[in-house]
Write a protein that holds these residues in place. Structure first.
Motif, PDB file in Angstrom:
ATOM      1  N   ARG A   1       0.858  -1.190   0.000  1.00  0.00           N
ATOM      2  CA  ARG A   1       0.000   0.000   0.000  1.00  0.00           C
ATOM      3  C   ARG A   1       0.892   1.238   0.000  1.00  0.00           C
ATOM      4  O   ARG A   1       1.732   1.388   0.883  1.00  0.00           O
ATOM      5  CB  ARG A   1      -0.906   0.005   1.223  1.00  0.00           C
ATOM      6  CG  ARG A   1      -1.900   1.153   1.187  1.00  0.00           C
ATOM      7  CD  ARG A   1      -2.811   1.154   2.375  1.00  0.00           C
ATOM      8  NE  ARG A   1      -3.781   0.061   2.285  1.00  0.00           N
ATOM      9  CZ  ARG A   1      -4.615  -0.253   3.258  1.00  0.00           C
ATOM     10  NH1 ARG A   1      -4.611   0.415   4.392  1.00  0.00           N
ATOM     11  NH2 ARG A   1      -5.472  -1.238   3.111  1.00  0.00           N
ATOM     12  N   ILE A   2       0.682   2.088  -1.010  1.00  0.00           N
ATOM     13  CA  ILE A   2       1.527   3.273  -1.137  1.00  0.00           C
ATOM     14  C   ILE A   2       0.680   4.530  -1.347  1.00  0.00           C
ATOM     15  O   ILE A   2      -0.471   4.452  -1.763  1.00  0.00           O
ATOM     16  CB  ILE A   2       2.542   3.145  -2.294  1.00  0.00           C
ATOM     17  CG1 ILE A   2       1.838   3.007  -3.646  1.00  0.00           C
ATOM     18  CG2 ILE A   2       3.497   1.991  -2.058  1.00  0.00           C
ATOM     19  CD1 ILE A   2       2.785   3.010  -4.841  1.00  0.00           C
ATOM     20  N   PHE A   3       1.293   5.644  -1.059  1.00  0.00           N
ATOM     21  CA  PHE A   3       0.706   6.934  -1.387  1.00  0.00           C
ATOM     22  C   PHE A   3       1.567   7.565  -2.468  1.00  0.00           C
ATOM     23  O   PHE A   3       2.779   7.694  -2.301  1.00  0.00           O
ATOM     24  CB  PHE A   3       0.650   7.872  -0.176  1.00  0.00           C
ATOM     25  CG  PHE A   3       0.098   9.207  -0.543  1.00  0.00           C
ATOM     26  CD1 PHE A   3      -1.265   9.405  -0.631  1.00  0.00           C
ATOM     27  CD2 PHE A   3       0.939  10.255  -0.871  1.00  0.00           C
ATOM     28  CE1 PHE A   3      -1.784  10.629  -1.020  1.00  0.00           C
ATOM     29  CE2 PHE A   3       0.434  11.481  -1.261  1.00  0.00           C
ATOM     30  CZ  PHE A   3      -0.931  11.675  -1.331  1.00  0.00           C
TER      31      PHE A   3
ATOM     32  N   VAL B   1      -3.144   1.893  -4.055  1.00  0.00           N
ATOM     33  CA  VAL B   1      -2.760   3.298  -3.890  1.00  0.00           C
ATOM     34  C   VAL B   1      -3.794   3.969  -2.998  1.00  0.00           C
ATOM     35  O   VAL B   1      -4.990   3.674  -3.083  1.00  0.00           O
ATOM     36  CB  VAL B   1      -2.611   4.039  -5.236  1.00  0.00           C
ATOM     37  CG1 VAL B   1      -1.470   3.456  -6.048  1.00  0.00           C
ATOM     38  CG2 VAL B   1      -3.892   4.025  -6.027  1.00  0.00           C
ATOM     39  N   ILE B   2      -3.341   4.827  -2.131  1.00  0.00           N
ATOM     40  CA  ILE B   2      -4.215   5.513  -1.194  1.00  0.00           C
ATOM     41  C   ILE B   2      -4.637   6.836  -1.817  1.00  0.00           C
ATOM     42  O   ILE B   2      -3.796   7.598  -2.297  1.00  0.00           O
ATOM     43  CB  ILE B   2      -3.496   5.753   0.141  1.00  0.00           C
ATOM     44  CG1 ILE B   2      -3.009   4.421   0.706  1.00  0.00           C
ATOM     45  CG2 ILE B   2      -4.407   6.477   1.124  1.00  0.00           C
ATOM     46  CD1 ILE B   2      -1.992   4.555   1.808  1.00  0.00           C
TER      47      ILE B   2
ATOM     48  N   ALA C   1      -2.023   9.819   3.440  1.00  0.00           N
ATOM     49  CA  ALA C   1      -1.054   8.725   3.547  1.00  0.00           C
ATOM     50  C   ALA C   1      -1.059   8.105   4.937  1.00  0.00           C
ATOM     51  O   ALA C   1      -1.055   6.883   5.083  1.00  0.00           O
ATOM     52  CB  ALA C   1       0.340   9.230   3.196  1.00  0.00           C
TER      53      ALA C   1
ATOM     54  N   ALA D   1      -0.135   4.065   4.776  1.00  0.00           N
ATOM     55  CA  ALA D   1       0.834   3.866   3.696  1.00  0.00           C
ATOM     56  C   ALA D   1       2.092   3.214   4.234  1.00  0.00           C
ATOM     57  O   ALA D   1       2.547   3.531   5.330  1.00  0.00           O
ATOM     58  CB  ALA D   1       1.184   5.211   3.048  1.00  0.00           C
ATOM     59  N   GLN D   2       2.633   2.335   3.434  1.00  0.00           N
ATOM     60  CA  GLN D   2       3.934   1.764   3.757  1.00  0.00           C
ATOM     61  C   GLN D   2       5.032   2.608   3.124  1.00  0.00           C
ATOM     62  O   GLN D   2       6.168   2.577   3.576  1.00  0.00           O
ATOM     63  CB  GLN D   2       4.009   0.323   3.261  1.00  0.00           C
ATOM     64  CG  GLN D   2       3.038  -0.569   4.000  1.00  0.00           C
ATOM     65  CD  GLN D   2       2.916  -1.923   3.342  1.00  0.00           C
ATOM     66  OE1 GLN D   2       2.755  -2.034   2.134  1.00  0.00           O
ATOM     67  NE2 GLN D   2       2.985  -2.968   4.153  1.00  0.00           N
TER      68      GLN D   2
ATOM     69  N   PHE E   1       5.569   6.569   0.960  1.00  0.00           N
ATOM     70  CA  PHE E   1       5.091   7.854   0.440  1.00  0.00           C
ATOM     71  C   PHE E   1       6.045   8.243  -0.673  1.00  0.00           C
ATOM     72  O   PHE E   1       7.244   8.357  -0.444  1.00  0.00           O
ATOM     73  CB  PHE E   1       5.131   8.889   1.570  1.00  0.00           C
ATOM     74  CG  PHE E   1       4.567  10.233   1.221  1.00  0.00           C
ATOM     75  CD1 PHE E   1       3.316  10.592   1.668  1.00  0.00           C
ATOM     76  CD2 PHE E   1       5.293  11.148   0.477  1.00  0.00           C
ATOM     77  CE1 PHE E   1       2.786  11.847   1.377  1.00  0.00           C
ATOM     78  CE2 PHE E   1       4.782  12.393   0.172  1.00  0.00           C
ATOM     79  CZ  PHE E   1       3.518  12.749   0.630  1.00  0.00           C
TER      80      PHE E   1
END
Length: 152
Positions: free
Chosen positions: A9-11, A47-48, A112, A117-118, A120
């Motif tokens: 999971r990313i931003f 994606v966040i 994020a 988020a893991q 950014f």
């Protein structure tokens, strides 16, 4: 040497969407393609997103290539695997007033953070450095650093 496992999971900051859509050969473009941008197959990552991020992408996209392109960017984001975060304006304001992050970045930081988020990812080196040093909530990388580390 093999690359480490990319985060699940990313931003992605506004600039990643705008630059990546404009130049698919850039690091930003590689990240978007990996995430499933304009693909029939979803990417391996969530994606966040938030209204704050979508508003920024639309606004910047319109400035760069016109209102139609801004809308196309938002539509492409909705086609990714995403995790949506609803933010309260008072929470954004409180964070902006705290001085922890630059005022203009309070909404994206909260997106994020609340989305857990893991990683950014942003081309805003000052923001990436500030978040990495002050909050340590998640890994903070520029697009080039992300590609070099996770998508060689």
């Amino acid at each position: 040497m093999t690359a480490p496992q990319p985060p699940a999971r990313i931003f992605l900051d506004t600039n990643v969407y705008v630059v990546g859509a404009a130049d698919p050969t850039s690091s930003e473009g590689r990240i978007l393609q990996w995430a499933g941008w304009e693909s029939d197959t979803p990417g391996p990552v969530e994606v966040i997103i938030s209204d704050e991020l979508l508003d920024q992408v639309g606004r910047v996209g319109r400035r760069v290539r016109g209102k139609d392109w801004g809308s196309q960017l938002i539509a492409a984001i909705w086609s990714l695997r995403f995790y949506y975060i609803a933010l309260d304006a008072s929470d954004i304001q409180a964070l902006a007033n705290s001085g922890l992050v630059p005022r203009e970045d309070a909404g994206v930081y909260l997106t994020a953070q609340r989305g857990q988020a893991q990683c950014f990812v942003s081309t805003n080196r000052e923001l990436v450095r500030a978040l990495a040093e002050k909050t340590q909530d998640f890994e903070c990388l520029t697009p080039a650093e992300f590609v070099q580390k996770y998508l060689p």
